[in-house]
Design a protein around this motif. Structure first.
Motif, PDB file in Angstrom:
ATOM      1  N   UNK A  22     -50.819   3.618  -4.670  1.00  0.00           N
ATOM      2  CA  UNK A  22     -50.466   3.778  -3.262  1.00  0.00           C
ATOM      3  C   UNK A  22     -50.886   5.191  -2.866  1.00  0.00           C
ATOM      4  N   UNK A  23     -51.721   5.282  -1.860  1.00  0.00           N
ATOM      5  CA  UNK A  23     -52.170   6.574  -1.362  1.00  0.00           C
ATOM      6  C   UNK A  23     -51.247   6.999  -0.219  1.00  0.00           C
ATOM      7  N   UNK A  24     -50.853   8.281  -0.215  1.00  0.00           N
ATOM      8  CA  UNK A  24     -49.912   8.782   0.781  1.00  0.00           C
ATOM      9  C   UNK A  24     -50.603   9.867   1.608  1.00  0.00           C
ATOM     10  N   UNK A  25     -50.501   9.732   2.938  1.00  0.00           N
ATOM     11  CA  UNK A  25     -51.156  10.660   3.858  1.00  0.00           C
ATOM     12  C   UNK A  25     -50.149  11.223   4.853  1.00  0.00           C
ATOM     13  N   UNK A  26     -50.429  12.436   5.312  1.00  0.00           N
ATOM     14  CA  UNK A  26     -49.651  13.037   6.395  1.00  0.00           C
ATOM     15  C   UNK A  26     -50.605  13.439   7.507  1.00  0.00           C
ATOM     16  N   UNK A  27     -50.107  13.382   8.735  1.00  0.00           N
ATOM     17  CA  UNK A  27     -50.918  13.782   9.883  1.00  0.00           C
ATOM     18  C   UNK A  27     -50.776  15.280  10.083  1.00  0.00           C
ATOM     19  N   UNK A  28     -51.894  15.995  10.036  1.00  0.00           N
ATOM     20  CA  UNK A  28     -51.884  17.445  10.226  1.00  0.00           C
ATOM     21  C   UNK A  28     -51.866  17.808  11.698  1.00  0.00           C
ATOM     22  N   UNK A  29     -52.672  17.124  12.465  1.00  0.00           N
ATOM     23  CA  UNK A  29     -52.725  17.336  13.906  1.00  0.00           C
ATOM     24  C   UNK A  29     -53.171  16.030  14.536  1.00  0.00           C
ATOM     25  N   UNK A  30     -53.464  16.064  15.783  1.00  0.00           N
ATOM     26  CA  UNK A  30     -53.815  14.863  16.517  1.00  0.00           C
ATOM     27  C   UNK A  30     -54.967  14.109  15.851  1.00  0.00           C
ATOM     28  N   UNK A  31     -54.631  13.048  15.102  1.00  0.00           N
ATOM     29  CA  UNK A  31     -55.600  12.168  14.444  1.00  0.00           C
ATOM     30  C   UNK A  31     -56.383  12.831  13.317  1.00  0.00           C
ATOM     31  N   UNK A  32     -55.836  13.882  12.706  1.00  0.00           N
ATOM     32  CA  UNK A  32     -56.412  14.507  11.519  1.00  0.00           C
ATOM     33  C   UNK A  32     -55.419  14.327  10.383  1.00  0.00           C
ATOM     34  N   UNK A  33     -55.876  13.698   9.288  1.00  0.00           N
ATOM     35  CA  UNK A  33     -54.987  13.315   8.197  1.00  0.00           C
ATOM     36  C   UNK A  33     -55.347  14.041   6.914  1.00  0.00           C
ATOM     37  N   UNK A  34     -54.337  14.247   6.070  1.00  0.00           N
ATOM     38  CA  UNK A  34     -54.526  14.885   4.768  1.00  0.00           C
ATOM     39  C   UNK A  34     -53.793  14.066   3.711  1.00  0.00           C
ATOM     40  N   UNK A  35     -54.398  13.952   2.542  1.00  0.00           N
ATOM     41  CA  UNK A  35     -53.767  13.222   1.446  1.00  0.00           C
ATOM     42  C   UNK A  35     -52.647  14.065   0.844  1.00  0.00           C
ATOM     43  N   UNK A  36     -51.465  13.474   0.724  1.00  0.00           N
ATOM     44  CA  UNK A  36     -50.349  14.138   0.049  1.00  0.00           C
ATOM     45  C   UNK A  36     -50.385  13.887  -1.448  1.00  0.00           C
ATOM     46  N   UNK A  37     -50.882  12.736  -1.850  1.00  0.00           N
ATOM     47  CA  UNK A  37     -50.945  12.374  -3.261  1.00  0.00           C
ATOM     48  C   UNK A  37     -50.949  10.866  -3.420  1.00  0.00           C
ATOM     49  N   UNK A  38     -50.673  10.423  -4.648  1.00  0.00           N
ATOM     50  CA  UNK A  38     -50.666   8.996  -4.944  1.00  0.00           C
ATOM     51  C   UNK A  38     -49.391   8.623  -5.689  1.00  0.00           C
ATOM     52  N   UNK A  39     -49.062   7.353  -5.605  1.00  0.00           N
ATOM     53  CA  UNK A  39     -47.972   6.765  -6.374  1.00  0.00           C
ATOM     54  C   UNK A  39     -48.575   5.692  -7.259  1.00  0.00           C
ATOM     55  N   UNK A  40     -48.112   5.612  -8.493  1.00  0.00           N
ATOM     56  CA  UNK A  40     -48.583   4.578  -9.401  1.00  0.00           C
ATOM     57  C   UNK A  40     -49.848   4.975 -10.113  1.00  0.00           C
ATOM     58  N   UNK A  41     -50.609   3.995 -10.471  1.00  0.00           N
ATOM     59  CA  UNK A  41     -51.818   4.120 -11.261  1.00  0.00           C
ATOM     60  C   UNK A  41     -51.919   2.870 -12.108  1.00  0.00           C
ATOM     61  N   UNK A  42     -53.083   2.596 -12.633  1.00  0.00           N
ATOM     62  CA  UNK A  42     -53.322   1.342 -13.341  1.00  0.00           C
ATOM     63  C   UNK A  42     -52.543   1.286 -14.655  1.00  0.00           C
ATOM     64  N   UNK A  43     -51.781   0.222 -14.804  1.00  0.00           N
ATOM     65  CA  UNK A  43     -51.055   0.003 -16.045  1.00  0.00           C
ATOM     66  C   UNK A  43     -49.857  -0.890 -15.837  1.00  0.00           C
ATOM     67  N   UNK A  44     -49.193  -1.224 -16.936  1.00  0.00           N
ATOM     68  CA  UNK A  44     -48.046  -2.123 -16.888  1.00  0.00           C
ATOM     69  C   UNK A  44     -46.727  -1.431 -17.197  1.00  0.00           C
ATOM     70  N   UNK A  45     -46.757  -0.145 -17.502  1.00  0.00           N
ATOM     71  CA  UNK A  45     -45.539   0.602 -17.806  1.00  0.00           C
ATOM     72  C   UNK A  45     -44.755   0.877 -16.516  1.00  0.00           C
ATOM     73  N   UNK A  46     -43.478   1.216 -16.623  1.00  0.00           N
ATOM     74  CA  UNK A  46     -42.724   1.580 -15.422  1.00  0.00           C
ATOM     75  C   UNK A  46     -43.429   2.708 -14.655  1.00  0.00           C
ATOM     76  N   UNK A  47     -43.497   2.556 -13.347  1.00  0.00           N
ATOM     77  CA  UNK A  47     -44.168   3.536 -12.508  1.00  0.00           C
ATOM     78  C   UNK A  47     -45.660   3.304 -12.353  1.00  0.00           C
TER      79      UNK A  47
END
Length: 84
Positions: A22-47
């Motif tokens: 899951x990619x997470x973004x925040x809006x910096x200004x009017x229609x300009x976005x920045x990536x905050x980070x990611x959740x998860x990643x490929x695998x079957x373990x918790x998280x």
């Protein structure tokens, strides 16, 4: 992209099935976005995720719920789980 959600701070959560995250973004200004980070990643373990297809946020608990379709489960994250 399979699913999208917003939280009360205006952050956008995008379920990316191809990258198994899951990619997470925040809006910096009017229609300009920045990536905050990611959740998860490929695998079957918790998280970890395999084919995330849906995401939702719960403003009451600040939790992020992700449907991990190939794992037949829901993964629960918080913003503190973000990986840069």
């Amino acid at each position: 992209a399979q699913g999208v959600a917003l939280d009360t701070a205006g952050n956008v959560y995008l379920a990316d099935s191809y990258r198994h995250q899951v990619m997470v973004f925040e809006e910096l200004s009017n229609n300009t976005w920045s990536a905050l980070g990611i959740l998860g990643g490929k695998g079957a373990a918790p998280g970890q995720l395999l084919l995330p297809t849906g995401v939702m946020t719960d403003p009451a608990t600040s939790r992020i719920y992700v449907a991990a379709t190939m794992l037949n489960r829901i993964e629960v994250f918080t913003l503190g789980d973000l990986v840069q």
